[in-house]
Design an enzyme around this catalytic site. Structure first.
Site, short mmCIF file in Angstrom:
data_model
loop_
_atom_site.label_atom_id
_atom_site.label_comp_id
_atom_site.label_asym_id
_atom_site.label_seq_id
_atom_site.Cartn_x
_atom_site.Cartn_y
_atom_site.Cartn_z
N ASN A 1 0.81 -1.23 0.00
CA ASN A 1 0.00 0.00 0.00
C ASN A 1 0.84 1.27 0.00
O ASN A 1 0.66 2.17 0.82
CB ASN A 1 -1.00 0.00 1.17
CG ASN A 1 -0.33 -0.07 2.53
OD1 ASN A 1 0.78 -0.57 2.67
ND2 ASN A 1 -0.99 0.44 3.55
N LYS B 1 -0.95 -9.98 -0.93
CA LYS B 1 -1.62 -9.35 0.21
C LYS B 1 -3.01 -8.90 -0.20
O LYS B 1 -3.18 -8.19 -1.19
CB LYS B 1 -0.80 -8.14 0.67
CG LYS B 1 -1.53 -7.18 1.61
CD LYS B 1 -1.67 -7.76 3.00
CE LYS B 1 -2.42 -6.81 3.95
NZ LYS B 1 -1.60 -5.73 4.46
N HIS C 1 -5.25 -8.67 5.56
CA HIS C 1 -5.70 -7.80 6.65
C HIS C 1 -7.16 -8.14 6.88
O HIS C 1 -8.00 -7.93 6.00
CB HIS C 1 -5.54 -6.34 6.24
CG HIS C 1 -6.00 -5.37 7.28
ND1 HIS C 1 -5.13 -4.54 7.93
CD2 HIS C 1 -7.22 -5.13 7.81
CE1 HIS C 1 -5.80 -3.80 8.81
NE2 HIS C 1 -7.08 -4.15 8.75
N HIS D 1 -1.62 -9.81 11.90
CA HIS D 1 -2.00 -9.05 13.11
C HIS D 1 -3.32 -9.47 13.77
O HIS D 1 -4.29 -8.73 13.78
CB HIS D 1 -1.99 -7.55 12.86
CG HIS D 1 -2.55 -7.07 11.55
ND1 HIS D 1 -3.66 -7.59 10.96
CD2 HIS D 1 -2.13 -6.07 10.73
CE1 HIS D 1 -3.90 -6.93 9.84
NE2 HIS D 1 -2.99 -6.02 9.68
N ASP E 1 4.13 -4.92 11.79
CA ASP E 1 3.20 -4.00 11.11
C ASP E 1 3.70 -2.56 11.26
O ASP E 1 2.90 -1.63 11.41
CB ASP E 1 1.78 -4.16 11.64
CG ASP E 1 0.74 -3.52 10.74
OD1 ASP E 1 1.09 -3.08 9.63
OD2 ASP E 1 -0.44 -3.46 11.15
N HIS F 1 3.57 7.15 10.61
CA HIS F 1 3.00 8.42 10.15
C HIS F 1 3.72 9.50 10.93
O HIS F 1 4.25 9.23 12.02
CB HIS F 1 1.50 8.48 10.45
CG HIS F 1 0.69 7.38 9.84
ND1 HIS F 1 0.33 7.39 8.51
CD2 HIS F 1 0.20 6.23 10.36
CE1 HIS F 1 -0.38 6.29 8.24
NE2 HIS F 1 -0.45 5.57 9.36
N GLY G 1 -1.70 3.55 12.57
CA GLY G 1 -0.38 2.97 12.34
C GLY G 1 0.65 3.53 13.28
O GLY G 1 0.54 4.69 13.72
O1 DOR Z 1 -2.92 0.64 11.28
C1 DOR Z 1 -2.52 0.25 10.19
N1 DOR Z 1 -1.77 1.02 9.40
N2 DOR Z 1 -2.85 -0.98 9.77
C2 DOR Z 1 -2.61 -1.38 8.52
O2 DOR Z 1 -2.91 -2.49 8.21
C3 DOR Z 1 -2.00 -0.46 7.55
C4 DOR Z 1 -1.15 0.49 8.24
C5 DOR Z 1 -0.63 1.58 7.35
O3 DOR Z 1 -0.19 1.31 6.24
O4 DOR Z 1 -0.64 2.74 7.79
#
Ligand code: DOR
Length: 443
Positions: A92, A142, A174, A228, A298, A302, A317
């Site tokens: 992603n 995925k 996920h 997770h 995981d 950010h 995240g």
């Molecule tokens: O909290 C999350 N953030 N869970 C995820 O599966 C993706 C991830 C992200 O890419 O920020």
């Protein structure tokens, strides 16, 4: 270059013992007591433990497209510091990695930037089953059964049936049910309370999606890895693994729960959401009794400014690669688990789940991906010392005993006494999917 590591207590498959280890041309050339050899470098590691490098099979390193949060250089240096020698990264990014061409572009980027070994998943969409069928140089596919960061999502049953029926690469997902999440969000209405994140992405959302994915895997007899796991009920679903299905826990679902929102707020907002202290205990139990096989982070950074926006603008995240091994070594010191269990969950099991060649164990002929740890070293996690580009940790201020002190990637030292060698370069991880995954290789 020949390196001789002497006198370490080495976690070998089936035995932890004091032996010497020789690294030569990127591999473990010899293991044995009191090896006499003219080496270029002799390291006296008395009092320290030598482990296989950690294989973190679930990270988000944000490159390309989101490099203000993280990138392959910063993240891989954080890996080296944390004892992670191989990472498998999620699709992603921007653009989403959904074709062989995009996958190979990411591999090319990593070849010039990553100080540790790397591999990249290909992402499923409702339309790209043809790309998924022919993909190579990847650990697997995925699927986002529920949406998270980014716009990857496959929740249409027909599309899921096709992916499970027609592809052969290992599958992972996920698991949070999109409909349940939407229904919960509508019922709760407008909210700025981050604790509602766990009411929106609730137990039911996780359990419904995991049950759905397991049903697909069993009907299509397709290898499947549940990422997770956040609830006790999912651990129960994994009790019947049919020798097809594996499961994974993340540090945040072991160490945080909904009681921690009051203290840490949106910093610990994650998908799947945090659940209760009972779920924490159930996940530990499932790791101990083998219903869950893997621990991965995981790692999903950010920026602090993004995380400090009011819920629900705050993204989900948190970063973890540079502290995950230390968090677990601290638990070894607390008596919660053994060093051998940590090596199983973080090194050997993920290497087997993804058919990694030469990874996950200290054995002759395996790659010289190693981490030397000092189980007696006490250190406090500090935001300002984090190597991840986002520069913060949800464990800021937490004192841990048990830390990585030196890391080797393919025989080359990339981390020593607090310093990462930024000139180190990892290698592309190799996957031999004919091995058949974790259950086909169980001891
Ligand atoms: O909290 C999350 N953030 N869970 C995820 O599966 C993706 C991830 C992200 O890419 O920020």
């Amino acid at each position: 270059m020949k390196t001789l590591i002497k006198n370490a207590t080495v976690v070998l498959p089936g035995e932890t013992t004091q032996v010497d280890v020789v690294l030569e041309r990127g591999t473990i050339a010899d293991i044995g007591p009191a090896i006499q050899l003219a080496a270029d470098e002799v390291i006296d590691a008395a009092g320290l433990h030598l482990l296989p490098g950690v294989v973190d099979d679930q990270v988000h390193f944000r490159e390309p497209g989101l490099t203000h949060k993280e990138d392959l250089s910063f993240a891989s240096r954080a890996c080296a510091k944390g004892g992670v020698t191989t990472f498998l990264e999620m699709p992603n990014t921007i653009p989403n990695v959904t074709t062989q061409r995009l996958l190979e572009e990411k591999l090319a980027l990593a070849a010039t930037k990553s100080v540790v070994n790397y591999g990249f998943y290909i992402g499923a969409t409702p339309e790209n089953v043809q790309d998924l069928k022919t993909a190579t140089r990847t650990p697997g596919i995925k699927i986002f059964l529920g949406s998270s960061t980014g716009d990857l999502l496959v929740d249409d049953q027909g599309a899921l049936e096709r992916i499970f029926a027609e592809t052969t690469l290992p599958l992972t997902a996920h698991c949070e049910d999109e409909l349940t999440v939407r229904r919960n969000r509508e019922r709760l209405g407008e909210t700025h309370d981050v604790a509602d994140h766990s009411r929106i992405r609730n137990h039911e959302a996780a359990v419904v999606a995991t049950r759905r994915a397991i049903d697909l895997a069993v009907r299509h007899q397709h290898r499947f890895h549940v990422l997770h796991v956040s609830t006790a009920d999912e651990c129960q679903l994994l009790a019947e693994n049919h020798r097809l299905i594996t499961g994974e826990a993340c540090p945040h679902h072991l160490f945080f729960n909904t009681d921690d929102y009051a203290r840490l707020g949106t910093l610990i907002q994650m998908n799947p959401s945090l659940k209760t202290a009972d779920d924490n205990r159930a996940i530990w139990k499932a790791l101990s009794d083998g219903r869950l096989q893997v621990i991965a982070t995981d790692h999903a950074p950010h920026t602090l400014a993004e995380k400090q926006q009011p819920y629900p603008e705050s993204p989900s995240g948190l970063p973890a690669v540079e502290n995950s091994l230390a968090l677990l070594l601290n638990e070894v010191n607390q008596g919660r688990c053994s060093l051998e269990q940590v090596v199983h969950w973080m090194c050997d099991a993920p290497a087997r789940v993804w058919d990694l060649v030469g990874k996950g164990r200290i054995a002759k002929g395996y790659d010289a991906d190693l981490v030397l740890v000092d189980l007696a070293k006490t250190q406090t996690i500090r935001n300002e010392q984090q190597l991840t580009k986002c520069g913060w940790s949800p464990w800021d201020g937490v004192e841990l005993t048990g830390w990585p002190v030196r890391t080797w990637v393919m025989g080359k030292e990339v981390f020593r006494e607090g310093e990462v060698d930024p000139t180190g370069r990892g290698h592309e991880a190799q996957f031999d999917h004919a091995r058949g995954g974790y259950w086909a290789t169980s001891d």
